[in-house]
Structure formats: C-alpha cells, structure tokens
Motif scaffolding. Sequence first.
Motif, mmCIF file in Angstrom:
data_model
loop_
_atom_site.group_PDB
_atom_site.id
_atom_site.type_symbol
_atom_site.label_atom_id
_atom_site.label_comp_id
_atom_site.label_asym_id
_atom_site.label_seq_id
_atom_site.Cartn_x
_atom_site.Cartn_y
_atom_site.Cartn_z
ATOM 1 N N LYS A 112 27.328 -10.041 -1.358
ATOM 2 C CA LYS A 112 26.805 -9.453 -2.590
ATOM 3 C C LYS A 112 27.906 -8.751 -3.372
ATOM 4 O O LYS A 112 27.942 -8.804 -4.609
ATOM 5 N N ILE A 113 28.804 -8.091 -2.660
ATOM 6 C CA ILE A 113 29.895 -7.366 -3.304
ATOM 7 C C ILE A 113 30.785 -8.323 -4.094
ATOM 8 O O ILE A 113 31.192 -8.037 -5.224
ATOM 9 N N ALA A 149 25.646 2.730 15.845
ATOM 10 C CA ALA A 149 25.145 1.354 15.816
ATOM 11 C C ALA A 149 25.980 0.464 16.724
ATOM 12 O O ALA A 149 27.152 0.738 16.995
ATOM 13 N N LYS A 150 25.377 -0.614 17.199
ATOM 14 C CA LYS A 150 26.102 -1.601 17.981
ATOM 15 C C LYS A 150 27.144 -2.261 17.091
ATOM 16 O O LYS A 150 26.902 -2.514 15.918
ATOM 17 N N ILE A 151 28.306 -2.550 17.674
ATOM 18 C CA ILE A 151 29.400 -3.137 16.912
ATOM 19 C C ILE A 151 28.959 -4.426 16.220
ATOM 20 O O ILE A 151 29.236 -4.648 15.037
ATOM 21 N N GLN A 152 28.234 -5.267 16.940
ATOM 22 C CA GLN A 152 27.808 -6.548 16.380
ATOM 23 C C GLN A 152 26.853 -6.348 15.201
ATOM 24 O O GLN A 152 26.933 -7.064 14.197
ATOM 25 N N ASP A 153 25.954 -5.372 15.307
ATOM 26 C CA ASP A 153 25.020 -5.081 14.216
ATOM 27 C C ASP A 153 25.764 -4.557 12.994
ATOM 28 O O ASP A 153 25.467 -4.931 11.856
ATOM 29 N N LEU A 154 26.734 -3.700 13.253
ATOM 30 C CA LEU A 154 27.513 -3.109 12.174
ATOM 31 C C LEU A 154 28.326 -4.178 11.450
ATOM 32 O O LEU A 154 28.410 -4.197 10.222
ATOM 33 N N ASP A 155 28.898 -5.095 12.223
ATOM 34 C CA ASP A 155 29.697 -6.160 11.617
ATOM 35 C C ASP A 155 28.808 -7.105 10.810
ATOM 36 O O ASP A 155 29.216 -7.616 9.767
ATOM 37 N N GLU A 156 27.594 -7.333 11.290
ATOM 38 C CA GLU A 156 26.662 -8.190 10.557
ATOM 39 C C GLU A 156 26.317 -7.576 9.199
ATOM 40 O O GLU A 156 26.241 -8.279 8.183
ATOM 41 N N ASP A 177 27.624 2.190 -6.293
ATOM 42 C CA ASP A 177 28.097 3.223 -5.367
ATOM 43 C C ASP A 177 27.469 3.113 -3.984
ATOM 44 O O ASP A 177 28.101 3.459 -2.980
ATOM 45 N N ILE A 178 26.236 2.649 -3.921
ATOM 46 C CA ILE A 178 25.579 2.512 -2.621
ATOM 47 C C ILE A 178 26.236 1.399 -1.809
ATOM 48 O O ILE A 178 26.523 1.564 -0.617
ATOM 49 N N LEU A 179 26.482 0.272 -2.451
ATOM 50 C CA LEU A 179 27.187 -0.825 -1.777
ATOM 51 C C LEU A 179 28.562 -0.360 -1.302
ATOM 52 O O LEU A 179 28.983 -0.669 -0.184
ATOM 53 N N ARG A 196 28.234 -5.513 7.532
ATOM 54 C CA ARG A 196 29.442 -5.636 6.707
ATOM 55 C C ARG A 196 29.534 -7.026 6.078
ATOM 56 O O ARG A 196 29.841 -7.163 4.885
ATOM 57 N N GLN A 197 29.253 -8.052 6.856
ATOM 58 C CA GLN A 197 29.341 -9.414 6.347
ATOM 59 C C GLN A 197 28.308 -9.678 5.255
ATOM 60 O O GLN A 197 28.610 -10.324 4.238
ATOM 61 N N MET A 198 27.098 -9.189 5.457
ATOM 62 C CA MET A 198 26.055 -9.372 4.452
ATOM 63 C C MET A 198 26.432 -8.670 3.148
ATOM 64 O O MET A 198 26.207 -9.199 2.049
#
Length: 221
Positions: free
Chosen positions: A105-106, A90-97, A159-161, A99-101
């Motif tokens: 919730k976490i 994945a693109k770094i920016q997509d992956l970081d987005e 566990d999924i999160l 993670r932030q989302m």
Amino acid sequence: MNSLIQKKSLAEEVATRLQQQISGGEYKIGEKLPIEPELMKAFGVGRSTVREAIKILSNSGLLKVQQGVGTFVNKTSSDNEPMDHRLKRAKIQDLDEIRQMLEMKIAEKASLQRTQEDIEQIKIHLAERNETGNAGMLKECIEADINFHVAIARASKNDILLDLYKTASLHLKNWFEEINKNTDSFTETQYLHQQLLNYIIAKDPKKAQNTAAKILKYAAK
C-alpha cells in the motif's frame, strides 16, 4: 524464563517479556507470579527493575498486586496497551507479515503523493544501500534498506502507515541481521529497489505496487 536480558536497566524490557509470557499462556488468569528473587534471577536484573516492570503491567491492568500475598495475573491482554508495546511482543513472523502488507500500500500511495524532497531522501538511502551492500557491511546495509522503505512510507503522506511501518521495521531489525549472513540478497535486489524508485518518480502506482511485490517475493525465497 531462563534467558537473560542484555539491557538489564530497562524495566520496560522486562515488562515486555513478562507480557509475552502471559499472552503466550505461560501464566493463566488468577495465577501467582514467581517471587521477586526468582524474577530477578530469570531476567538477570535487579529488584528495582522487577518492581518497576510489575508496576507497568499493573497499570495496564494485566497484573494485580495484593500486598503481603503476591502478584497475580488479572488478564492476558490489555485493552489500552499502546500499539508500540503490542508490536514489541508480537511474533516475528506476524510482524514481518504486517510489514510486507504495508509495503504494498505504501508503494502505491507514495507514487501518488511524493514530493521532490521525498524523492531526494529516497535516493540518498538507496545510494547508501548500494554502497554498504557492495562493501559487505551488513548492519549498515540493513539500516539503509530500512531507511529507504521508511522514506517511501513518509512519502505516502499517511502518518498512520508511516508509524506502523517504522515500528514494525525497527522491531524486526535484529531479526534481519540474524537471517542475513551477508549482503548478497541486498545487492541482488538493488535493481528492483531502483525500479521501485523509478515508478514512484513516474507516479505509476500500479507498477510501483507490482515492483514492491517482486521485492517481497524475492525476500520470501
């Protein structure tokens, strides 16, 4: 295709790079891949590694090997591709987005589900984050920061999160080291991370989520 791979013995790494090139449009469906010597030179690996990488992608259905003719692109994405592999390319920016989302919730769920054991683990990583940040130990501070947030994800009891967050964070680790030249941003946000822990301890999901948002907002500056 001229950048070398540092871990030259990992066929999976070569497969990931090839997969990125295919999904990125460098190779079209039906197009023939370069011959083995060219791939060996492009990735800086041996013949056996290239062959194993081709085998990995063939098994996933992305490539089709025609004996005596060559290796061809069969499709640009795999229907049964493991999520870990998908996140790797994945693109770094997509992956970081992502993670932030997930962090939003976490934080909410952790404040509702955490146990005393979870709190103790989060405290340990927060202390390590503070200590390494003040000492200017960037790699160690990033490691402690990731462990802190992973511990919160574990406290969410989903566990999924947890798996998604762990995978995204680990793949972003090197990028964190590149964009942070020192530990200043970590020491400056230590109080926010302490606040986040406090709200998780207090079982206040709204304030925990709001604090997670403040941390992300600061990181986006």
